[in-house]
Structure formats: structure tokens, C-alpha cells
Scaffold this active site. Structure first.
Site, mmCIF file in Angstrom:
data_model
loop_
_atom_site.group_PDB
_atom_site.id
_atom_site.type_symbol
_atom_site.label_atom_id
_atom_site.label_comp_id
_atom_site.label_asym_id
_atom_site.label_seq_id
_atom_site.Cartn_x
_atom_site.Cartn_y
_atom_site.Cartn_z
ATOM 1 N N CYS A 56 0.828 -1.206 0.000
ATOM 2 C CA CYS A 56 0.000 0.000 0.000
ATOM 3 C C CYS A 56 0.870 1.267 0.000
ATOM 4 C CB CYS A 56 -0.891 -0.025 1.241
ATOM 5 S SG CYS A 56 -1.773 1.519 1.523
HETATM 6 N N1 LIG Z 1 -6.555 7.723 3.519
HETATM 7 C C1 LIG Z 1 -5.898 6.558 3.796
HETATM 8 C C2 LIG Z 1 -6.031 5.584 2.635
HETATM 9 C C3 LIG Z 1 -5.483 4.242 2.946
HETATM 10 C C4 LIG Z 1 -5.941 3.202 1.923
HETATM 11 O O1 LIG Z 1 -6.781 3.450 1.053
HETATM 12 N N2 LIG Z 1 -5.390 1.958 2.050
HETATM 13 C C5 LIG Z 1 -5.803 0.874 1.174
HETATM 14 C C6 LIG Z 1 -4.632 0.087 0.652
HETATM 15 S S1 LIG Z 1 -3.606 0.926 -0.500
HETATM 16 C C7 LIG Z 1 -6.611 -0.145 1.958
HETATM 17 O O2 LIG Z 1 -6.219 -0.567 3.028
HETATM 18 N N3 LIG Z 1 -7.772 -0.572 1.436
HETATM 19 C C8 LIG Z 1 -8.582 -1.560 2.041
HETATM 20 C C9 LIG Z 1 -10.037 -1.434 1.692
HETATM 21 O O3 LIG Z 1 -10.423 -0.467 1.049
HETATM 22 O O4 LIG Z 1 -10.781 -2.331 2.072
HETATM 23 C C10 LIG Z 1 -4.460 6.888 4.126
HETATM 24 O O5 LIG Z 1 -3.807 7.617 3.359
HETATM 25 O O6 LIG Z 1 -3.994 6.448 5.154
#
Ligand SMILES: N[C@@H](CCC(=O)N[C@@H](CS)C(=O)NCC(=O)O)C(=O)O
Length: 323
Positions: A56
Site C-alpha cells: 500500500c
Molecule cells: N486515507 C488513507 C487511505 C489508505 C488506503 O486506502 N489503504 C488501502 C490500501 S492501498 C486499503 O487498506 N484498502 C482496504 C479497503 O479499502 O478495504 C491513508 O492515506 O492512510
């Protein structure tokens, strides 16, 4: 902790849920407390735990900043498996992927278990990074842009003076950094996702052209320079690095960001990228190309239903002295 709720019910990323016009919109993070001396969340050694995925880009910002600031002895980290499936991000006890960890605090199966431990009525996405408080058993913050700001300043009394003086958000450059962050976030960091998750031609083109306009702009800004702002490493570089390092291995193919690639189309960005990666172990040690490639190609089944993982490019990143 087990629950009957599946991660995919809420997961934007997992299901690539798009708006009626085929565009992708990223939701806001939901735990937004701040670590600060004299508050409920005081800076303490071994009190906070960071959960990340190497895949990520948002989580990798926090890993880079943690290492840069010498916080490895202060804030332990656990890495999930890149196979983000029906139940979200799994730990190594349910998916023993190389370099993935078990959850040392609760032996959770998935990251979603931590969210429900923090809030049994949680209805948002189960994202990484997660900054966890072992004292109150809750999530302090799950927004990477805020976690890196806390790492930059709030633990300075607990680290060496040398590390404490490292400042990735220096007062004198804040305006410039904020300004770059704004358009880089929208058109580059999130721009690749908007292009990749678009479910109509129009939504795709609305994201992919501005992405390359921004890359052209960055190419000019980085000509003859090692850093984006003020000839010093700032969060603007860290926030851009995590997207550019994934660009040729994943975004060019999987997300259809293929007007140009970095290695052949953007010499200044390419040199900046390789200098960070090869000359500063903080960047190299927090990059895991296997986790990156497997995650995107395997997890995002709407984009890649076969789950076949593209093997190239070879090499994932070129050496510094290559043409
Ligand atoms: N706004 C968050 C975004 C984090 C994010 O979107 N992480 C993704 C992975 S790249 C995630 O864990 N997605 C899991 C999901 O949507 O279920 C940050 O910058 O910390």
C-alpha cells in the site's frame, strides 16, 4: 476476534466500487486522534503499534517516515499479507506469505478484527495504515498524511538529537509542500487509482490525462534536482516516491497508465527515484516489489479477474548508473 461481517461489504478498494458516472472516489479516514505530550495519547516508547502493508503506497509513507526518524525502537510494526481478499488484509497466521507477520498483540486474523476491536459498530473501510494504541486498545489514527506528521515531530524527545533534527515538514517550506501535496495527491497519488478503477472510458480519460500533465510538470520541477522542495528531503518527496516506485511495475499495466513509463519517458523523475532508492536505505528497505505486484494484480479482481501477476518489468527498478 471474529465477526460475521465481511470486509468486502464496505471495501471500496476490494470491490472497486465506482460512482454512477464510472469514476472512483476515495472515502475519508475515520480515526483522527493525535499523539501529543500532555494529552490522552502521550508519546511513549512501545505504546503504539503500526500495522502496514508493503503493497500500500499510503502505508509505505508511514514506514518510510518511521525509519527516517529512527522510530524503529519506539514504534513496532507488523506487516500484513498482500492477498487482500473477501475479508480484507490477512495476517500471516491465515495467509503465511513471505515477509508477512502475525499480529503480535491480539493474534488477529485480519485487519478488520482490529477495527471491530476499536469500535464494534464500525462501518467504514478496513484500511492500512493503522496506528494502534496498546494502552487504550484503540486506533489512534488511520490517515497516513497525519501519521507521518506525528512521526515527524511528536516523538522527538524519545529519539537521538540527530534524528530529532530531521524535519520533513520544515516551517520555511510548508506552503510550498502543502501546495505540491494538493495537486500531487489528486492527480498522481490518487490519480493512478482513479484511472485504474474507472469503469467508463470517459472517467478513465478524465484521470489519465491529468496524471500525465502532472508527471510532465514534475519532470520539469525535478530537472537537475535531488528533491522537490528546498534542496532537502521533505514529505513531498516521500508522498511522491511511493507512487512513482509502483508506476512501472504496476500502474503502467494494471491501471492502464501507459502514455509513458517512468524509465523511458521521464529522465529527471527516473534519476530522482533511483537516487532516493539506491542512495538512502530508508527507501530501499521499505520497498517490497513482491508484495506490491502480488497485491494489486491478485486483489483487484474487477481490474484483473484472472489474478495473474505480471512479472515485469525487468528489473523492477534500474540501477543508478543505467541509461
Ligand atoms: N486515507 C488513507 C487511505 C489508505 C488506503 O486506502 N489503504 C488501502 C490500501 S492501498 C486499503 O487498506 N484498502 C482496504 C479497503 O479499502 O478495504 C491513508 O492515506 O492512510
Amino acid at each position: 476476534m471474529t465477526t460475521t461481517k465481511g470486509a468486502s461489504e464496505w471495501s471500496d478498494i476490494g470491490k472497486m466500487k465506482t460512482e454512477a458516472d464510472g469514476s472512483f472516489k476515495r472515502g475519508a479516514s475515520s480515526f483522527r486522534s493525535w499523539i501529543k505530550t500532555g494529552t490522552e495519547f502521550a508519546p511513549e516508547k512501545n505504546r503504539y503499534h503500526l500495522y502496514v502493508s508493503y503493497a500500500c503506497p499510503w502505508a509505505t509513507r508511514t514506514l518510510i517516515t518511521r525509519k527516517l526518524k529512527g522510530l524503529e525502537e519506539i514504534i513496532p510494526v507488523s506487516v500484513v499479507s498482500p492477498h487482500m481478499g473477501e475479508d480484507g488484509w490477512p495476517f500471516a497466521n491465515v495467509d503465511p506469505f513471505p515477509d508477512a507477520d502475525v499480529d503480535p498483540l491480539y493474534n488477529s486474523s485480519h485487519v478488520k478484527d482490529l477495527y471491530f476491536r476499536a469500535d464494534p459498530n464500525y462501518t467504514g473501510r478496513f484500511t492500512v495504515p493503522v496506528l494502534w494504541d496498546t494502552k487504550t486498545h484503540t486506533i489512534v489514527n488511520n490517515e497516513s498524511s497525519e501519521i507521518i506528521r506525528m512521526f515527524n515531530t511528536e516523538f522527538n524527545d524519545l529519539i537521538s538529537p540527530e534524528k530529532a533534527t530531521i524535519d520533513i515538514y520544515p516551517e520555511a517550506h510548508r506552503k510550498e509542500i502543502d501546495n505540491i501535496n494538493e495537486w500531487v495527491y489528486d492527480t498522481v497519488n490518487n490519480g493512478v487509482y482513479k484511472a485504474g478503477f474507472a469503469s467508463t472510458q470517459e472517467a478513465y480519460e478524465k484521470a489519465v490525462y491529468p496524471l500525465f500533465v502532472s508527471l510532465d510538470r514534475l519532470e520539469k520541477m525535478l530537472a537537475g534536482k535531488d528533491y522537490l522542495v528546498g534542496n532537502t528531503l521533505t514529505e513531498a518527496d516521500i508522498r511522491l516516491f511511493v507512487t512513482i516506485i509502483r508506476f512501472d511495475p504496476v500502474y503502467v499495466g494494471h491501471f492502464k497508465c501507459n502514455i509513458r513509463d517512468i524509465r523511458s519517458g521521464y529522465p529527471a523523475i527516473h534519476t530522482w527515484l533511483r537516487k532516493l532508492y539506491w542512495n538512502n536505505s530508508v527507501f530501499k528497505d521499505t520497498t517490497n516489489f513482491e508484495h506490491i505486484k502480488v497485491h494489486y494484480y491478485w486483489s483487484q479482481t474487477k481490474v484483473n479477474p484472472t489474478r495473474v501477476v505480471a512479472v515485469g518489468p525487468d528489473p523492477d527498478i534500474k540501477p543508478l548508473n543505467a541509461a
